[in-house]
Design a protein around this motif. Structure first.
Motif, PDB file in Angstrom:
ATOM      1  N   GLY A  66       0.790  -1.222   0.000  1.00 60.20           N
ATOM      2  CA  GLY A  66       0.000   0.000   0.000  1.00 60.20           C
ATOM      3  C   GLY A  66       0.821   1.269   0.000  1.00 60.20           C
ATOM      4  O   GLY A  66       0.502   2.230   0.703  1.00 60.20           O
ATOM      5  N   LEU A  67       1.894   1.269  -0.765  1.00 59.06           N
ATOM      6  CA  LEU A  67       2.764   2.437  -0.871  1.00 59.06           C
ATOM      7  C   LEU A  67       3.221   2.580  -2.314  1.00 59.06           C
ATOM      8  O   LEU A  67       3.610   1.593  -2.947  1.00 59.06           O
ATOM      9  CB  LEU A  67       3.985   2.272   0.049  1.00 59.06           C
ATOM     10  N   VAL A  68       3.132   3.798  -2.831  1.00 58.54           N
ATOM     11  CA  VAL A  68       3.647   4.096  -4.171  1.00 58.54           C
ATOM     12  C   VAL A  68       4.761   5.120  -4.014  1.00 58.54           C
ATOM     13  O   VAL A  68       4.560   6.172  -3.388  1.00 58.54           O
ATOM     14  CB  VAL A  68       2.540   4.641  -5.093  1.00 58.54           C
ATOM     15  N   THR A  69       5.933   4.816  -4.559  1.00 56.93           N
ATOM     16  CA  THR A  69       7.068   5.727  -4.441  1.00 56.93           C
ATOM     17  C   THR A  69       7.617   6.075  -5.815  1.00 56.93           C
ATOM     18  O   THR A  69       7.687   5.227  -6.711  1.00 56.93           O
ATOM     19  CB  THR A  69       8.203   5.117  -3.592  1.00 56.93           C
ATOM     20  N   VAL A  70       7.998   7.333  -5.959  1.00 52.50           N
ATOM     21  CA  VAL A  70       8.640   7.822  -7.180  1.00 52.50           C
ATOM     22  C   VAL A  70       9.962   8.448  -6.778  1.00 52.50           C
ATOM     23  O   VAL A  70      10.001   9.339  -5.913  1.00 52.50           O
ATOM     24  CB  VAL A  70       7.767   8.853  -7.906  1.00 52.50           C
ATOM     25  N   ASP A  71      11.049   7.979  -7.364  1.00 49.43           N
ATOM     26  CA  ASP A  71      12.368   8.577  -7.155  1.00 49.43           C
ATOM     27  C   ASP A  71      12.868   9.106  -8.489  1.00 49.43           C
ATOM     28  O   ASP A  71      12.912   8.365  -9.482  1.00 49.43           O
ATOM     29  CB  ASP A  71      13.349   7.535  -6.618  1.00 49.43           C
ATOM     30  N   LEU A  72      13.233  10.378  -8.515  1.00 49.19           N
ATOM     31  CA  LEU A  72      13.725  10.998  -9.749  1.00 49.19           C
ATOM     32  C   LEU A  72      15.136  11.502  -9.510  1.00 49.19           C
ATOM     33  O   LEU A  72      15.389  12.243  -8.555  1.00 49.19           O
ATOM     34  CB  LEU A  72      12.808  12.152 -10.157  1.00 49.19           C
ATOM     35  N   GLN A  73      16.042  11.095 -10.383  1.00 51.27           N
ATOM     36  CA  GLN A  73      17.428  11.548 -10.284  1.00 51.27           C
ATOM     37  C   GLN A  73      17.785  12.301 -11.562  1.00 51.27           C
ATOM     38  O   GLN A  73      17.424  11.887 -12.673  1.00 51.27           O
ATOM     39  CB  GLN A  73      18.378  10.366 -10.111  1.00 51.27           C
ATOM     40  N   CYS A  74      18.498  13.412 -11.397  1.00 48.28           N
ATOM     41  CA  CYS A  74      18.954  14.174 -12.558  1.00 48.28           C
ATOM     42  C   CYS A  74      20.252  14.884 -12.193  1.00 48.28           C
ATOM     43  O   CYS A  74      20.593  15.028 -11.016  1.00 48.28           O
ATOM     44  CB  CYS A  74      17.899  15.188 -12.994  1.00 48.28           C
ATOM     45  N   CYS A  75      20.975  15.322 -13.197  1.00 47.91           N
ATOM     46  CA  CYS A  75      22.213  16.055 -12.956  1.00 47.91           C
ATOM     47  C   CYS A  75      21.878  17.432 -12.403  1.00 47.91           C
ATOM     48  O   CYS A  75      20.819  17.998 -12.697  1.00 47.91           O
ATOM     49  CB  CYS A  75      23.024  16.181 -14.241  1.00 47.91           C
ATOM     50  N   GLU A  76      22.788  17.986 -11.618  1.00 44.04           N
ATOM     51  CA  GLU A  76      22.539  19.267 -10.963  1.00 44.04           C
ATOM     52  C   GLU A  76      22.274  20.372 -11.980  1.00 44.04           C
ATOM     53  O   GLU A  76      21.501  21.290 -11.723  1.00 44.04           O
ATOM     54  CB  GLU A  76      23.721  19.641 -10.069  1.00 44.04           C
ATOM     55  N   GLY A  77      22.876  20.267 -13.156  1.00 49.90           N
ATOM     56  CA  GLY A  77      22.689  21.289 -14.172  1.00 49.90           C
ATOM     57  C   GLY A  77      21.426  21.136 -14.989  1.00 49.90           C
ATOM     58  O   GLY A  77      21.153  21.953 -15.879  1.00 49.90           O
ATOM     59  N   ASP A  78      20.636  20.114 -14.724  1.00 50.66           N
ATOM     60  CA  ASP A  78      19.392  19.901 -15.464  1.00 50.66           C
ATOM     61  C   ASP A  78      18.437  21.066 -15.223  1.00 50.66           C
ATOM     62  O   ASP A  78      18.520  21.751 -14.207  1.00 50.66           O
ATOM     63  CB  ASP A  78      18.754  18.583 -15.016  1.00 50.66           C
ATOM     64  N   ASN A  79      17.517  21.258 -16.150  1.00 54.36           N
ATOM     65  CA  ASN A  79      16.547  22.338 -16.066  1.00 54.36           C
ATOM     66  C   ASN A  79      15.581  22.079 -14.902  1.00 54.36           C
ATOM     67  O   ASN A  79      14.750  21.174 -14.959  1.00 54.36           O
ATOM     68  CB  ASN A  79      15.777  22.446 -17.388  1.00 54.36           C
ATOM     69  N   ILE A  80      15.699  22.873 -13.835  1.00 57.43           N
ATOM     70  CA  ILE A  80      14.908  22.637 -12.632  1.00 57.43           C
ATOM     71  C   ILE A  80      13.424  22.813 -12.905  1.00 57.43           C
ATOM     72  O   ILE A  80      12.587  22.067 -12.380  1.00 57.43           O
ATOM     73  CB  ILE A  80      15.378  23.565 -11.497  1.00 57.43           C
ATOM     74  N   ALA A  81      13.073  23.787 -13.741  1.00 55.74           N
ATOM     75  CA  ALA A  81      11.658  24.014 -14.053  1.00 55.74           C
ATOM     76  C   ALA A  81      11.047  22.795 -14.736  1.00 55.74           C
ATOM     77  O   ALA A  81       9.916  22.397 -14.427  1.00 55.74           O
ATOM     78  CB  ALA A  81      11.514  25.256 -14.934  1.00 55.74           C
ATOM     79  N   GLN A  82      11.801  22.198 -15.657  1.00 53.47           N
ATOM     80  CA  GLN A  82      11.301  21.004 -16.340  1.00 53.47           C
ATOM     81  C   GLN A  82      11.151  19.834 -15.371  1.00 53.47           C
ATOM     82  O   GLN A  82      10.176  19.075 -15.451  1.00 53.47           O
ATOM     83  CB  GLN A  82      12.240  20.619 -17.487  1.00 53.47           C
TER      84      GLN A  82
END
Length: 360
Positions: A66-82
């Motif tokens: 009964g748990l849904v988890t989302v982990d998102l990893q990106c480079c520090e220089g990635d577009n934060i708004a996107q």
């Protein structure tokens, strides 16, 4: 290079329908041109990874409990708004898919890993704290330890020895607690400080018009770093190793204490600023307990009959470790009484225990 790690968690009242949950999110990942890979979890829910051309990685886990988890990893220089837009879209869609089954939603600020400036330091009781550190001021290895001084926007410069936060320029409450300031009369007294290379205790003690303060600090590089970069804590007392009412000995305090015992030299106050109480009795901590016991025993021997011994304990949450330390106080060469005080030390972000010990 640094990595930003975002997390989004949905706690559910009942297990989610894995296939429909995944199908509902696929359009979002397709718009991001992310390639999906499904992993076999052997009946423990659904696990998939989505990799984008820009290096973004999303791990989606629908847990059978009964748990849904989302982990998102990106480079520090990635577009934060996107990245924010992607997380917003996933959160909105999951709220729609799981409507009526959600007990709670938690989205945490990004954890930055591998950055040039490390902002994460654990508290004594094992909680991870993110500091507002914006630059490394000093980073050197001495013969004894790694010495870092980092700048925090709210705490000022922070001295960190071998990964442990020792003192920030904001931490006057620590200094006042470990010397019993406001409760003791230092005028005309003889004081021994063990450790204290940041100069904070020495700077406060000289203001109280003692007869003489002897500070014994083993690491010259700590003194040098703090003299330059911790002046809001130490003032000018470290500019010279001798002053009108103090001297700083750059030596190991154990031989010094043993010499004082042999000579019969005594003090009105002994302030131990060497190390915190170990958090356990695991084998790797044994040597620290033995060291504390030795320092305690020698310090009591150089304490005058009416004198007092001050020291830090540890985090107030570590009740078992503190109880073990109090047992040590009952094993000294002469009987003692003690009191303790709990103080909020700003840069520690936790309550800290300080002890006052005196001969019965």
């Amino acid at each position: 290079m640094a990595l930003r790690h975002y997390t989004l968690d949905f706690n559910l009242s009942a297990p989610a329908d894995c296939p429909s949950t995944v199908r509902g999110l696929q359009s979002i990942f397709q718009e991001q041109e992310m390639t999906e890979t499904v992993h076999d979890t052997e009946g423990h829910g659904y696990l998939a990874t989505f990799i984008g051309k820009n290096g973004r990685l999303v791990i989606l886990r629908v847990h059978s409990q009964g748990l849904v988890t989302v982990d998102l990893q990106c480079c520090e220089g990635d577009n934060i708004a996107q990245v924010d837009n992607l997380l917003n879209a996933l959160e909105k869609k999951l709220k729609s898919i799981l409507h009526g089954n959600i007990r709670g939603v938690k989205r945490l600020p990004a954890l930055t890993r591998g950055a040039a400036v490390d902002r994460y330091w654990p508290t004594a009781d094992g909680r991870l704290v993110e500091y507002d550190i914006d630059r490394v001021v000093y980073d050197e290895d001495s013969a004894y330890q790694n010495i870092k001084i980092l700048h925090s926007q709210q705490f000022g410069n922070i001295l960190i020895l071998n990964g442990d936060v020792n003192l920030a320029e904001s931490d006057l409450p620590y200094t006042q607690a470990i010397m019993g300031r406001g409760k003791e009369n230092y005028t005309g007294k003889e004081v021994l400080i063990l450790g204290g290379g940041d100069g904070g205790i020495l700077a406060e003690a000289v203001k109280l018009k003692p007869k003489m303060i002897t500070m014994v600090e083993i690491d010259q590089m700590v003194i040098d770093g703090c003299r330059t970069h911790m002046r809001k804590a130490c003032g000018s007392v470290l500019d010279n190793l001798k002053g009108d009412c103090y001297q700083v000995l750059v030596e190991d305090c154990v031989p010094v204490l043993k010499k004082y015992v042999e000579e019969g030299k005594t003090f009105d106050y002994v302030i131990n600023d060497l190390t915190a109480v170990p958090i356990s009795t695991a084998p790797e901590e044994d040597s620290t307990w033995e060291f504390l016991q030795l320092i305690l025993d020698l310090s009591i021997k150089v304490l005058r009959p009416t004198g007092k011994y001050f020291t830090q304990g540890n985090c107030a949450n570590l009740t078992e470790a503190l109880a073990l330390y109090e047992e040590q106080l009952g094993r000294l060469s002469c009987p003692v009484d003690f009191s303790k005080e709990v103080v909020c030390v700003p840069s520690y972000m936790e309550l800290w225990v300080f002890y006052t010990v005196w001969k019965k």
